[in-house]
Design an enzyme around this catalytic site. Sequence first.
Site, short mmCIF file in Angstrom:
data_model
loop_
_atom_site.label_atom_id
_atom_site.label_comp_id
_atom_site.label_asym_id
_atom_site.label_seq_id
_atom_site.Cartn_x
_atom_site.Cartn_y
_atom_site.Cartn_z
N CYS A 123 0.84 -1.20 0.00
CA CYS A 123 0.00 0.00 0.00
C CYS A 123 0.87 1.26 0.00
O CYS A 123 1.45 1.60 -1.02
CB CYS A 123 -0.99 -0.02 1.16
SG CYS A 123 -2.38 1.12 0.96
N HIS A 228 -3.55 -4.94 0.45
CA HIS A 228 -2.97 -5.47 1.69
C HIS A 228 -3.05 -7.00 1.68
O HIS A 228 -4.00 -7.57 2.21
CB HIS A 228 -3.71 -4.92 2.90
CG HIS A 228 -3.34 -3.52 3.27
ND1 HIS A 228 -2.42 -3.22 4.25
CD2 HIS A 228 -3.76 -2.33 2.76
CE1 HIS A 228 -2.29 -1.92 4.35
NE2 HIS A 228 -3.09 -1.35 3.46
N GLU A 230 -1.59 -9.08 3.52
CA GLU A 230 -1.60 -9.62 4.88
C GLU A 230 -3.02 -9.68 5.44
O GLU A 230 -3.30 -10.49 6.32
CB GLU A 230 -0.69 -8.80 5.80
CG GLU A 230 -1.21 -7.44 6.22
CD GLU A 230 -0.96 -6.32 5.23
OE1 GLU A 230 -1.00 -5.14 5.65
OE2 GLU A 230 -0.75 -6.61 4.03
#
Length: 280
Positions: A123, A228, A230
């Site tokens: 990001c 993102h 994750e």
Amino acid sequence: MTLRIGISARLLHQPPEGLGLPQKRLQFLESTMAHWIMAHRAIALMVPFVDEESPLSANRAPMTEIVDLLDGLVLQGGIDICPETYGDTLRDPAWAGDAIRDRYELNLLRGFVEAGKPVLGVCRGAQLINVYFGGSLVQDIPTLRPGSAEHQDTSRYDRLMHDVHFEEGSLLHRLYGNSAPHRVTSIHHQCVDRLGEGLAVEALSPQDGIIEAIRHKGSGYVLGVQWHPEFHLSPGEETQGLLDSGPMMLDFLRAARARADRHQSGAAVVHAGMPLPTRT
């Protein structure tokens, strides 16, 4: 050898009341970022920021020594990049970003790039990679790219999703093996504008052409994704159908392992009394 992956710190300059640390800058990492790295048998280590105005900064370890201790770098998401950092004029005070964090992370990024160690930007991290290589950013997609798809919704945060398309022949296309659109999280109101020198577009939003991933074409491994990955680890119906973040992390760690193995081989040659090969 277990790989040691550095994570850039998020900075909280004015902590809210109730944390017990008034007038103290906090440094932190979002836990799912550490989980994403450590789920693949690597150690996640946050690299703290040292205030450049502090008298303690004169005695800190040189950046080269910090880089030497680590096998790769992940740049976290977070607050906007300051427009002045990439030579632009601030259009709205709400988009002022954090120039202090910019300087800290750019110095960290420079150390890893110059050492030829892999970097993965998430990001804000992808945007910072673009700025490092001389690129610029769109300060606000809704304002400056009217008609674009929705890329940020504060009420939904990590539950806003859209498709991305991997460019033919890109690293991400090779990792994921097909040209079908892939579903990702979307939590950004800024994006790449002018592409930095030596960078290639890895992924686009098919709805509006917004750049969603970039990669440096030179030697070494420097990849940035606007979403993102994750956050794709969180279980639940909302995350079903999201792009598997595993192949991306495994590829990054493979690059880190290869770089570490080359370094160890070179050290063994020096120990045997022969010159170390030129670092690339």
